[in-house]
Write a protein that holds these residues in place. Structure first.
Motif, PDB file in Angstrom:
ATOM      1  N   ASP A   1      -6.577   8.350  -0.757  1.00  0.00           N
ATOM      2  CA  ASP A   1      -5.863   7.185  -0.863  1.00  0.00           C
ATOM      3  C   ASP A   1      -5.036   7.263   0.461  1.00  0.00           C
ATOM      4  O   ASP A   1      -4.890   6.264   1.128  1.00  0.00           O
ATOM      5  CB  ASP A   1      -4.916   6.785  -1.909  1.00  0.00           C
ATOM      6  CG  ASP A   1      -5.826   6.399  -3.061  1.00  0.00           C
ATOM      7  OD1 ASP A   1      -7.086   5.941  -2.883  1.00  0.00           O
ATOM      8  OD2 ASP A   1      -5.002   6.188  -4.016  1.00  0.00           O
TER       9      ASP A   1
ATOM     10  N   PHE B   1       0.900   4.167  -2.840  1.00  0.00           N
ATOM     11  CA  PHE B   1       0.783   5.516  -2.661  1.00  0.00           C
ATOM     12  C   PHE B   1       1.733   6.157  -2.955  1.00  0.00           C
ATOM     13  O   PHE B   1       1.681   7.487  -3.676  1.00  0.00           O
ATOM     14  CB  PHE B   1       0.548   5.561  -1.166  1.00  0.00           C
ATOM     15  CG  PHE B   1       0.548   7.072  -0.569  1.00  0.00           C
ATOM     16  CD1 PHE B   1      -0.774   8.042  -0.974  1.00  0.00           C
ATOM     17  CD2 PHE B   1       1.430   7.744   0.251  1.00  0.00           C
ATOM     18  CE1 PHE B   1      -0.730   9.114  -0.392  1.00  0.00           C
ATOM     19  CE2 PHE B   1       1.274   8.991   0.538  1.00  0.00           C
ATOM     20  CZ  PHE B   1       0.227   9.658   0.224  1.00  0.00           C
TER      21      PHE B   1
ATOM     22  N   LEU C   1     -12.547   2.657  -0.908  1.00  0.00           N
ATOM     23  CA  LEU C   1     -11.373   2.958  -2.130  1.00  0.00           C
ATOM     24  C   LEU C   1     -12.530   2.645  -3.232  1.00  0.00           C
ATOM     25  O   LEU C   1     -12.450   3.575  -4.304  1.00  0.00           O
ATOM     26  CB  LEU C   1     -10.447   1.854  -2.159  1.00  0.00           C
ATOM     27  CG  LEU C   1      -9.387   2.145  -1.401  1.00  0.00           C
ATOM     28  CD1 LEU C   1      -8.427   0.961  -1.533  1.00  0.00           C
ATOM     29  CD2 LEU C   1      -8.572   3.485  -1.521  1.00  0.00           C
TER      30      LEU C   1
ATOM     31  N   GLU D   1       0.803  -1.287  -0.088  1.00  0.00           N
ATOM     32  CA  GLU D   1      -0.143   0.096  -0.048  1.00  0.00           C
ATOM     33  C   GLU D   1       0.797   1.172  -0.013  1.00  0.00           C
ATOM     34  O   GLU D   1       0.586   2.312  -0.658  1.00  0.00           O
ATOM     35  CB  GLU D   1      -0.961   0.018   1.174  1.00  0.00           C
ATOM     36  CG  GLU D   1      -1.964  -1.086   1.061  1.00  0.00           C
ATOM     37  CD  GLU D   1      -1.315  -2.398   1.915  1.00  0.00           C
ATOM     38  OE1 GLU D   1      -2.169  -3.343   1.867  1.00  0.00           O
ATOM     39  OE2 GLU D   1      -0.142  -2.438   2.157  1.00  0.00           O
TER      40      GLU D   1
ATOM     41  N   GLN E   1      -7.493  11.849  -5.375  1.00  0.00           N
ATOM     42  CA  GLN E   1      -7.016  10.693  -4.996  1.00  0.00           C
ATOM     43  C   GLN E   1      -6.032  10.554  -4.047  1.00  0.00           C
ATOM     44  O   GLN E   1      -5.878   9.565  -3.126  1.00  0.00           O
ATOM     45  CB  GLN E   1      -6.910   9.940  -6.374  1.00  0.00           C
ATOM     46  CG  GLN E   1      -6.585   8.451  -6.144  1.00  0.00           C
ATOM     47  CD  GLN E   1      -6.193   7.616  -7.533  1.00  0.00           C
ATOM     48  OE1 GLN E   1      -6.539   8.174  -8.622  1.00  0.00           O
ATOM     49  NE2 GLN E   1      -5.888   6.339  -7.254  1.00  0.00           N
TER      50      GLN E   1
END
Length: 463
Positions: free
Chosen positions: A399, A277, A414, A273, A395
């Motif tokens: 996120d 990102f 999400l 993740e 986003q």
């Protein structure tokens, strides 16, 4: 305080003459250097230092003009030097990108824990100097030693001298550097210790034997930064466009990104993740050059916010909430990079929450936690951001908000975040579009089942 390391033979002759003429030889003579034991260590091997660093990181004042050097230490390369008298010094490289300068942080063990100093080596040919050191060749380099405001001595009323190497001859104080003394030394290993200055000005003779209560002299060597294998692999796998941005990016921004990645290494790997990102973040940064603000023109000024609040994590954590939660490290990173959009984004989270609570109160929707109302809240929040400053930065922010979530709640959020951004793009919403129009549009998405909520442990369409 700066000293210059010249050709070894010249310094040796100079120091020998100086020693005979004006200095008193002490236990830290060159013959004793050979008794020092140097080894590379991991932070986990030195729990006392680890705890000291953790405590100081927690207590450091993140004022806009301060630098949290402890957050920049590279734990992959730590040099421990143990002296015959039992004292130890730990030298860290820092995760900062510098030109013609190498900065180390030196932790000096003392009776009360650790004292911290910055040591900076400057050369117009740093890479050549690095090779010279490794090949035991003579070279030139300028060295600057400063005690930093992490030291246990900062609460002392005495003026502090950070001394380097041999006993200081009269007149070699640097009055512009907090009365630090200037000492030459003949080895790449440079010795440093802290003693009270002779007087308030720091001037006059500075014989080590005349200074009260000197701290036994520890040694340090230059430690060059080494990226962890995980970070090195990540950077090597950046796309060509990302690589161009990375090679030309501001060093402070790169340091923040490296710190975030480092914090997300687990079991020898960067969390998936976190990699996703940062990949998204670099892509957005490459396409959106950062705005440079001044103290007279910056986001939040009209609201009484301090200049560069976006560089102060404590300030943001204390003053901001995102969907009733404190911003997490990923959000803090994103806010620091896009402060103008961050303020709009945070306000949008409040707008989305208030509208959702209104819909629950009038029985239009139910389930503000993982239910249809929660689905609406996330989609509406993302649609608002997309209308105001575009889907890409929206986003990044949303996120980041999910950076530490997992399982079905993460998948749900999400998905609904994406649907909100898509709806805003399809409808060509912009900053002139009213909140009510955007809310009604997202409510339709709930009714037709384009959003998801959790029902009996299963992701379920909202229709």
């Amino acid at each position: 305080m700066k000293i210059k390391l010249n050709q070894l033979s010249k310094i040796t002759l100079f120091l020998f003459s100086l020693l005979l003429l004006s200095c008193e030889k002490d236990e830290n003579s060159p013959s004793n250097i050979e008794k020092n034991i140097k080894r590379e260590v991991k932070l986990s091997e030195i729990p006392n230092l680890f705890n000291s660093i953790q405590n100081r990181q927690h207590n450091i004042n993140h004022a806009k003009n301060s630098t949290d050097y402890l957050s920049l230490i590279n734990t992959e390369s730590i040099t421990e030097i143990s002296q015959s008298n039992g004292n130890k010094t730990y030298t860290f490289s820092l995760n900062i990108n510098e030109t013609d300068t190498l900065t180390n942080l030196v932790a000096i063990e003392n009776n009360n824990g650790f004292d911290y100093h910055l040591v900076q080596y400057s050369s117009s040919q740093l890479e050549q100097w690095k090779d010279d050191i490794h090949n035991h060749q003579n070279t030139n380099v300028l060295v600057d030693v400063n005690n930093i405001p992490l030291s246990s001595y900062t609460n002392s009323t005495e003026n502090i001298c950070t001394e380097t190497g041999w006993t200081c001859p009269s007149g070699q104080h640097n009055l512009n550097s907090l009365a630090h003394c200037v000492y030459p030394f003949i080895e790449w290993s440079m010795s440093t210790y802290t003693v009270p200055c002779d007087d308030n000005s720091g001037g006059g003779s500075s014989s080590g034997s005349n200074n009260p209560n000197p701290i036994p002299e520890p040694y340090t060597e230059p430690v060059f930064p080494t990226l962890s294998p995980e970070i090195a692999i990540f950077i090597a796998n950046l796309s060509p466009t990302q690589t161009i941005w990375w090679n030309n990016a501001d060093n402070n921004v790169k340091n923040d990104i490296l710190n975030y990645l480092t914090q997300n290494i687990k079991n020898g790997e960067i969390k998936t993740e976190a990699q996703q990102f940062i990949n998204e973040l670099i892509g957005v940064l490459a396409a959106n050059p950062q705005t440079i603000y001044t103290s007279t023109d910056y986001p939040g000024k009209n609201n009484g916010m301090p200049f560069e609040w976006w560089k102060d994590n404590d300030y943001m954590t204390s003053n901001f909430e995102v969907l009733e939660e404190d911003p997490n490290p990923a959000e803090l990173l994103a806010f620091s990079l896009f402060p103008d959009k961050a303020l709009l984004h945070i306000q949008n989270s409040t707008t989305a929450l208030n509208k959702t609570q209104q819909l629950v109160l009038n029985n239009t929707l139910t389930g503000i936690e993982d239910g249809r109302a929660d689905a609406f809240r996330h989609a509406y929040w993302n649609a608002l951001g997309t209308a105001e400053f575009g889907s890409n930065i929206t986003q990044i922010f949303t996120d980041a908000h999910e950076a530490y979530s997992s399982g079905l709640p993460r998948q749900m959020d999400l998905h609904n975040n994406l649907k909100g951004r898509e709806k805003a793009l399809i409808m060509s919403f912009n900053f002139l579009t009213s909140d009510s129009v955007i809310a009604d549009s997202i409510l339709i998405e709930v009714y037709v089942g384009h959003l998801l909520f959790i029902l009996n442990g299963v992701l379920t369409p909202t229709d």
